[in-house]
Design a protein around this motif. Structure first.
Motif, PDB file in Angstrom:
ATOM      1  N   VAL A   1      16.438  -7.894  39.775  1.00 34.18           N
ATOM      2  CA  VAL A   1      15.580  -8.767  38.964  1.00 34.18           C
ATOM      3  C   VAL A   1      15.170  -7.995  37.718  1.00 34.18           C
ATOM      4  CG1 VAL A   1      13.412 -10.045  38.863  1.00 34.18           C
ATOM      5  CG2 VAL A   1      14.761 -10.011  40.985  1.00 34.18           C
ATOM      6  N   PRO A   2      15.654  -8.403  36.538  1.00 33.87           N
ATOM      7  CA  PRO A   2      15.313  -7.678  35.319  1.00 33.87           C
ATOM      8  C   PRO A   2      13.817  -7.739  35.011  1.00 33.87           C
ATOM      9  CG  PRO A   2      17.213  -9.105  34.960  1.00 33.87           C
ATOM     10  CD  PRO A   2      16.626  -9.488  36.276  1.00 33.87           C
ATOM     11  N   ILE A   3      13.290  -6.625  34.511  1.00 31.95           N
ATOM     12  CA  ILE A   3      11.924  -6.591  34.002  1.00 31.95           C
ATOM     13  C   ILE A   3      12.001  -6.842  32.501  1.00 31.95           C
ATOM     14  CG2 ILE A   3       9.862  -5.176  33.646  1.00 31.95           C
ATOM     15  CD1 ILE A   3      10.644  -3.633  36.183  1.00 31.95           C
ATOM     16  N   ARG A   4      11.361  -7.914  32.063  1.00 34.96           N
ATOM     17  CA  ARG A   4      11.377  -8.292  30.653  1.00 34.96           C
ATOM     18  C   ARG A   4       9.994  -8.068  30.059  1.00 34.96           C
ATOM     19  NH1 ARG A   4      14.505 -12.123  33.464  1.00 34.96           N
ATOM     20  NH2 ARG A   4      16.617 -12.392  32.621  1.00 34.96           N
ATOM     21  N   ALA A   5       9.917  -7.236  29.024  1.00 34.43           N
ATOM     22  CA  ALA A   5       8.638  -7.029  28.357  1.00 34.43           C
ATOM     23  C   ALA A   5       8.288  -8.206  27.471  1.00 34.43           C
ATOM     24  CB  ALA A   5       8.685  -5.749  27.522  1.00 34.43           C
ATOM     25  N   LYS A   6       9.330  -8.930  27.023  1.00 32.48           N
ATOM     26  CA  LYS A   6       9.109 -10.058  26.136  1.00 32.48           C
ATOM     27  C   LYS A   6      10.199 -11.084  26.375  1.00 32.48           C
ATOM     28  CE  LYS A   6       7.866 -10.962  21.297  1.00 32.48           C
ATOM     29  NZ  LYS A   6       7.742 -10.358  19.948  1.00 32.48           N
TER      30      LYS A   6
END
Length: 805
Positions: free
Chosen positions: A455-460
């Motif tokens: 699951v990618p961690i997206r800052a934006k």
């Protein structure tokens, strides 16, 4: 005249002889690839004998004394049944289909080359532990020895396509990691559709906002009690066209599934029961190969494997059972890149021009032609845009998790040997590119469920819109740690379940995905609440369930509105009476399911086609209509109900429904006659199990490559799920690709079924021989005790050690 008669008679005789000769030749090439299940064979590099028993459906049970011998024998046995399918998948993942099928597959080859699956496989192999490498090498050796000993007796497809298979290598088995990950990447086509829809409607328009899926509206989650502590908060149709060519070959499967388990307290046996049915595209040969592998004192595992893989993917060993459903995590993002107007080989990133990686690809086409294309890459991945999906002149790159290193082969190898929850979790942490919810049950009485996914961690950004690519603002910042992924172990209510629904509620701090199906899980949990204790037979009945929660909800909104209409024609009233009396079960002989689905399809098109236009409308039906329709019926004031083509008025929801209902009933009368009582869902909803080469009708007729059609109950949203392209209803293309029910109290009471059969050779009696049982919701035994296996065996083969010169 006499001479002409003699000549005519002679010509007729020659034609008859030629026809007979053609039949004989067709029969010869059809049968020459038939596997021999009873003749003992000797293979090089064996250390001891492996005994292979096959039951009445030719499912192999392999008994070996060493793992090396087991996997070598597995390679040989699997090649007996699935050699051409193995080669087909290898070619697909390597971008080499045009070599055997022609220029029509060049674009599909280019797409698969762009995602670099073979390169990843070689990296994963180099980083794997010696034991796994040795097992893969033994499997490849078994495949290759089969190829070498059967060069004049290869399956039909090699003769028809005029080629021979190349040697199998260990990395070819690892290509399946990329193949399976691609199956579960449900972003294919979806994000391109939303981007083009946003350009058409306006990204800030109310119509566009209502078109987008709303994950918060889905309340039924897999892990209702899973919470992370506050300290664990996060940092803040190009593809469709090309994958369509793969789908025609059965190589771009759709992906859904069900799994559930109950604890011993809720089982009639006092031990856990586990059920799993994975929904994928249905074709011949089927995607799964069922097998049972035993190494004395070390391994005893049974279940299903992919053709080309030496290990069981879902099944049970002597201690635990497990099964999978796809998570549908959003692990694929798209970025709008800025190309240097002065140098088309550079792109803008963080205030500097970076060089694009340009890779020339030479694609060999059947007949000898070579097509040379270029693939351009940013640091994120390949540029995949063209005018249809993302806008003329735009460069859009794709970031796909499946291109990152991950070792799902190690995961399933360890699952085959796991004996408890901790060992299960240790194996499951390697399921990264392939995102799956894995159900668990063991002989000690424990049950669980783990959402295993990268699951990618997206800052934006939300991962749904095409993101600006000029900076690293929207780049991924890593993956959610395995320990922070949603999971459940021994819940108080004694049951776990998943059906591609949302893994966790809105308090979960990471974005997993956007679109989840709540309907099947709601029905599963309804049935799990009906009884205090369950049997194997109860679980089988649940897998066959055809009641639709979606239809029940929608009919509650639509039918009362239709009943209020006073201008219905007699045939429309007759159809409405059937809808009013419906119990929402999709029986093959019922008229109401057909009426409802024709109305549903017509209504979806009438609500949206005026805004989207015919081209985007088809993409909408194929990718986004399910989420949209689930919400639009509860919003009669939505802007979508208005027909924008009528400038002088604003249509109401009731007016559009009336129009759609009339058109739906008229189309049914045209297709099936004027008597609504005589209509049936099975008239339209049917399954033909198709072989990839059956697209050539002459080959299908000559070699009987297909099975069916079969009239089917169920629908895409029922537990017994059969789905079809929304733009081409109602010809079924996907459904349960296997069904298993595992009894941890007595593994020999477990049940299984494939929709096709074990053998991929069309002339074999075991090609599609399970289809009738499958259509009738029946199973066959899944024995693991040797005495029961020997007693029920139809075939026996010994694989021994070849004499060395």
């Amino acid at each position: 005249m006499k001479k002409l008669k003699i000549f005519g008679g002679g010509l007729l005789a020659l034609l008859i002889l030629a026809f007979i000769g053609a039949l004989i030749y067709a029969g010869h090439i059809a049968r020459k690839g038939l596997p021999d299940y009873t003749t003992d064979v000797k293979l090089k590099n064996m250390t001891d004998e492996v005994v292979v028993y096959r039951d009445a459906y030719a499912v192999p049970h392999l008994f070996a004394k060493t793992e090396d011998d087991l996997y070598r024998a597995t390679g040989y046995v699997m090649a007996q049944d699935r050699l051409w399918q193995m080669d087909l998948i290898r070619r697909a993942t390597s971008g080499r289909l045009a070599e055997i099928f022609g220029e029509g597959l060049v674009d599909a080859d280019l797409l698969m080359r762009a995602v670099r699956i073979p390169e990843k496989s070689r990296r994963v192999l180099a980083a794997s532990d010696p034991a796994m490498v040795k097992s893969l090498a033994a499997f490849a050796d078994g495949v290759n020895q089969y190829i070498e000993s059967h060069r004049t007796r290869l399956p039909l497809e090699f003769t028809l396509l005029n080629y021979v298979p190349e040697p199998w290598a260990p990395e070819h088995s690892l290509n399946l990691i990329g193949y399976i990950a691609w199956m579960g990447s449900d972003r294919i086509g979806i994000e391109g559709f939303f981007y083009r829809a946003g350009r058409l409607l306006g990204f800030d328009s109310q119509a566009y906002r209502e078109l987008l899926p709303d994950p918060a509206s889905t309340k039924t989650v897999i892990h209702p009690d899973f919470k992370l502590p506050p300290t664990k908060l996060p940092l803040a149709a190009w593809l469709g066209e090309r994958t369509g060519a793969l789908a025609e070959l059965g190589l771009a499967p759709s992906a859904a599934s069900n799994n559930w388990a109950v604890s011993g307290d809720r089982s009639e046996t006092g031990k856990p029961l586990v059920a799993n049915d994975m929904h994928l595209d249905l074709f011949l040969p089927g995607i799964w190969y069922q097998m049972h592998q035993v190494v004395e004192g070390k391994l005893d595992v049974t279940g299903v494997a992919f053709a080309g893989s030496p290990t069981v993917v879902a099944g049970h060993n002597g201690r635990i059972a497990w099964g999978m459903t796809f998570v549908h995590q959003d692990a694929m993002d798209f970025y709008k890149e800025t190309i240097n107007p002065r140098n088309p080989l550079e792109y803008r990133f963080n205030d500097a021009w970076r060089p694009l990686e340009v890779r020339p690809e030479s694609i060999r086409v059947k007949g000898g032609k070579i097509v040379v294309r270029e693939i351009r890459y940013t640091h994120r991945g390949p540029i995949v845009s063209d005018e249809k999906d993302f806008g003329k002149g735009e460069a859009v790159s794709m970031r796909w998790l499946g291109m990152d290193d991950s070792n799902e082969m190690r995961a399933v190898t360890k699952l085959n040997r796991a004996g408890n929850w901790n060992e299960f979790c240790d194996a499951a942490r390697d399921l990264v590119a392939v995102g799956v919810n894995v159900v668990y049950g063991d002989v000690d009485g424990n049950i669980g469920m783990y959402t295993c996914a990268g699951v990618p961690i997206r800052a934006k950004g939300d991962g749904l819109a095409v993101a600006p690519g000029e900076t690293d603002e929207y780049d991924w910042k890593g993956l959610v740690p395995f320990e922070e992924l949603p999971h459940t172990y021994n819940p108080p209510d004694g049951a776990v379940s998943s059906a591609n629904n949302k893994p966790a509620d809105e308090t979960y701090p990471y974005l997993i995905g956007h679109s989840f199906d709540p309907n099947r899980i709601e029905r599963i949990r309804q049935m799990l609440a009906e009884k205090p204790k369950f049997s194997v037979e109860d679980f089988a009945r649940m897998q066959a369930d055809i009641k639709s929660v979606r239809a029940e909800k929608m009919a509650a909104l639509l039918v009362p509105e239709l009943l209020r209409m006073t201008d219905l024609a007699p045939e429309e009233k007759a159809a409405l009476d059937l809808l009013k009396a419906w119990d929402f079960r999709y029986t093959a002989d019922g008229a109401a399911p057909l009426i409802f689905e024709r109305l549903y399809q017509r209504l979806a098109r009438d609500i949206t086609e005026d805004e989207l236009g015919p081209e985007l409308e088809d993409d909408f039906l194929a990718t986004a209509s399910g989420d949209f329709m689930a919400g639009i019926l509860e919003r009669p004031d939505s802007v979508w109900w208005d027909d924008v083509r009528t400038k002088d008025k604003r249509e109401s929801a009731s007016e559009i429904l009336r129009r759609s209902y009339g058109l739906a009933v008229a189309s049914l009368e045209n297709d099936f006659g004027g008597d609504a009582q005589s209509w049936s869902w099975g008239q339209a909803h049917s399954l033909t199990l198709k072989h990839p080469l059956s697209q050539v009708r002459l080959l299908e007729r000559a070699f009987r490559l297909n099975r069916g059609p079969f009239k089917l109950g169920g629908n895409f949203d029922t537990v017994n799920a059969f789905s079809y392209p929304r733009s081409r209803p109602f010809q079924v293309t996907a459904g349960p690709s296997q069904r298993h029910v595992f009894d941890t109290a007595d593994w020999n009471r477990s049940l299984s079924i494939l929709p096709t059969g074990e053998c991929g050779v069309p002339a074999s009696p075991h090609y599609g021989d399970q289809a009738k049982l499958y259509i009738e919701d029946k199973y066959h035994p899944d024995y693991v005790a040797r005495d029961l296996i020997e007693k029920s065996a139809k075939y026996r083969m010994r694989i021994g050690k070849a004499e060395t010169p």
